[in-house]
Write an enzyme that holds these catalytic residues in place. Structure first.
Site, PDB file in Angstrom:
ATOM      1  N   TYR A  36       9.538  -5.534  -2.618  1.00 29.46           N
ATOM      2  CA  TYR A  36       9.620  -4.261  -2.269  1.00 29.46           C
ATOM      3  C   TYR A  36      10.223  -3.985  -0.919  1.00 29.46           C
ATOM      4  CZ  TYR A  36       5.775  -3.176  -5.713  1.00 29.46           C
ATOM      5  OH  TYR A  36       5.051  -2.984  -6.858  1.00 29.46           O
ATOM      6  N   LYS A  50       1.363  10.282  -1.277  1.00 26.64           N
ATOM      7  CA  LYS A  50       1.290  11.794  -0.584  1.00 26.64           C
ATOM      8  C   LYS A  50       1.879  12.601  -1.675  1.00 26.64           C
ATOM      9  CE  LYS A  50      -0.614   9.860   2.036  1.00 26.64           C
ATOM     10  NZ  LYS A  50      -0.673   8.661   1.679  1.00 26.64           N
ATOM     11  N   GLY A 113      10.655 -16.370   0.167  1.00 29.22           N
ATOM     12  CA  GLY A 113      11.006 -17.164   1.202  1.00 29.22           C
ATOM     13  C   GLY A 113      10.064 -18.086   1.624  1.00 29.22           C
ATOM     14  N   ALA A 268     -11.040  -1.122  -3.623  1.00 26.73           N
ATOM     15  CA  ALA A 268     -10.550  -0.329  -2.362  1.00 26.73           C
ATOM     16  C   ALA A 268     -11.426  -0.827  -1.037  1.00 26.73           C
ATOM     17  CB  ALA A 268     -10.316   1.011  -2.438  1.00 26.73           C
ATOM     18  N   HIS A 444       1.012  30.923  18.727  1.00 22.10           N
ATOM     19  CA  HIS A 444      -0.128  31.432  17.819  1.00 22.10           C
ATOM     20  C   HIS A 444       0.770  32.352  16.833  1.00 22.10           C
ATOM     21  CE1 HIS A 444      -3.477  34.287  16.773  1.00 22.10           C
ATOM     22  NE2 HIS A 444      -2.423  35.164  16.999  1.00 22.10           N
TER      23      HIS A 444
END
Length: 465
Positions: A36, A50, A113, A268, A444
């Site tokens: 990756y 996302k 590697g 998870a 604002h």
């Protein structure tokens, strides 16, 4: 070319950044990566997730909030195109990493590697092995998924990687763990119609966050229809072929076991530093009792020319932490001016909805460290921009040292709060007090005004509440 000034093992957010910075500082650099480029983050983590979350937010609007926003008709969203978009977003970003390697004259070495010593590595690709040497080494080997004893990946028992690459959703899923990965996947799946159950061993969701954040998130997830089982231990996971049977019991050890059934189980439970499989033992680098590469404040290991960054060091396992450590390591190697990372004050971002953004100490942690704690909180229900967005939920909570009004933690849950973190961490880094930050003019209407109001609360004069 077989010898380099600096070789980086791993091309994740730490590895490729370290390579770029080292090259900028005049070094001849190579990066070794087997799979990756851009790491888990860009390929199967931060970035594609996302994209999925954005589509899930839109799906939530179409299913649950059509009347609020005046949406008419029968518009629907399906997961297939959603998944395809997430993969395209990832692919585009990964192309950018290769561009950056080329732009900075960094040699890409593709393959697995194995370090042969502190100055050498063998890289294997398609059955062929090539040897390289280097003066300096930066290990950016990442982490591995923690699995429960006896638990292994199968067709129906998956990690984030298998799930994020799957273009189809299950009808139901059990998610083990309510950290960032658990709650983000739960949000996506629930909004595309999956029956979601979260099993959390500790007594609150997102247990590393401030307790008030955990309480607020639980309220919204229950409203979303996600079942959350707190103080519950996963005892056993069985892939039945057609689904999973997950045996759980009270975390206290007292009480009866029960068996949950679903189409899939997502593990998870967190991550472990990657310290095996790439010849680390051949370098003489020390590994701590908790299984992480030991480093000092400048990412130096006990071997003079070997540095380590990111998840393999067991610090905060976040992409931006690896990025920051990469800069420190590359600059230290080059003799350039640098600054160690203050891990206690690193920002943390969770992209469920409502989002969570935080840094520093929770109220409980600050008290444990002996601070005379002062807190102030401001709700987004009193923020004009949040109301306009239709997301007037959550709050900003500031934790300060009462003696000097020094900001030592901020904990936010609400709309786009992750985007509010940089100004706060910058203020903390340069020792601005709440009184000084409160003198800054906030535009604002913005969500940032909720930060201003909470800061004013520390100073004793909140205006709009």
């Amino acid at each position: 070319m077989t010898h380099f000034d600096t070789l980086v093992l791993g091309a994740g957010p730490g590895g490729y950044v370290a390579a770029i910075r080292a090259s900028q500082l005049g070094q001849k650099v190579a990066v070794v990566e087997e799979k990756y480029w851009g790491g888990v983050c860009l390929n199967v983590g931060c970035i594609p997730s996302k994209a999925l979350l954005r589509n899930a937010e839109l799906a939530h609007t179409l299913v649950h909030e059509k009347e609020k926003f005046g949406i008419e008709g029968d518009a629907t969203m399906s997961f297939g195109p959603t998944h395809a978009r997430s993969r395209q977003v990832s692919a585009d970003i990964v192309k950018g990493v290769h561009y950056l390697m080329k732009k900075n004259k960094i040699t890409e070495i593709n393959g697995w590697g194995t370090l042969t010593g502190p100055t050498g590595i063998d890289v294997e690709k398609d059955g062929e092995k090539t040897s390289y040497t280097f003066d300096n080494l930066i290990i950016a080997a990442g982490a591995t998924v923690r699995m429960l004893p006896g638990m292994k990946v199968s067709d129906n028992v998956v990690t984030y990687e298998e799930q994020i690459l799957d273009s189809e959703l299950p009808g139901s899923i059990i998610i083990g763990g309510s950290g960032a990965i658990g709650v983000e996947f739960a949000y996506v799946m629930a909004n595309f119609g999956v029956d979601v159950t979260i099993v959390e061993f500790l007594d609150r969701m997102v247990p590393t966050e401030d307790a008030d954040i955990s309480k607020e998130l639980l309220k919204h997830y229950k409203k979303l229809g996600v079942k959350v089982m707190l103080s519950t231990k996963v005892e056993n996971v069985e892939d039945t072929g057609s689904g999973v049977k997950v045996t759980v019991s009270p975390a206290s050890g007292e009480g009866e076991k029960q068996v949950l059934e679903a189409d899939k189980m997502l593990s998870a439970f967190g991550f472990a530093p990657r310290v095996e499989g790439y010849g680390l033992e051949n370098t003489g680098v020390d590994v701590s009792e908790r299984g992480a590469i030991e480093i000092d404040d400048y990412c130096r290991t006990n071997v003079p020319n070997v540095y380590a960054i990111g998840d393999c060091t067991g610090k905060l396992m976040l992409a931006h932490v690896a990025d920051a450590m990469a800069m420190v390591a590359a600059e230290t190697i080059s003799g350039a001016e640098t600054m160690p990372v203050n891990y206690d004050m690193v920002p943390r971002a969770t992209y469920c909805n409502p989002q969570i953004g935080s840094f520093g100490y929770s109220e409980a942690q600050a008290k444990e460290k002996g601070y005379d704690v002062k807190t102030a909180a401001f709700p987004f229900s009193a923020n004009g921009k949040a109301k306009g967005l239709g997301e007037a939920i959550g709050f900003v909570k500031v934790v300060a040292d009462a003696e000097y009004n020094e900001i030592i933690g901020v904990h936010m849950i609400g709309p786009s709060v992750t985007e509010l973190l940089p100004a706060l961490t910058l203020a903390q880094m340069w020792d601005l007090t709440a009184d000084e930050v409160g003198r800054n003019v906030f535009a604002h209407p913005t969500l940032g005004e909720a930060v201003k109001e909470a800061i004013h609360g520390i100073s004793g004069h909140m205006i709009h509440l």
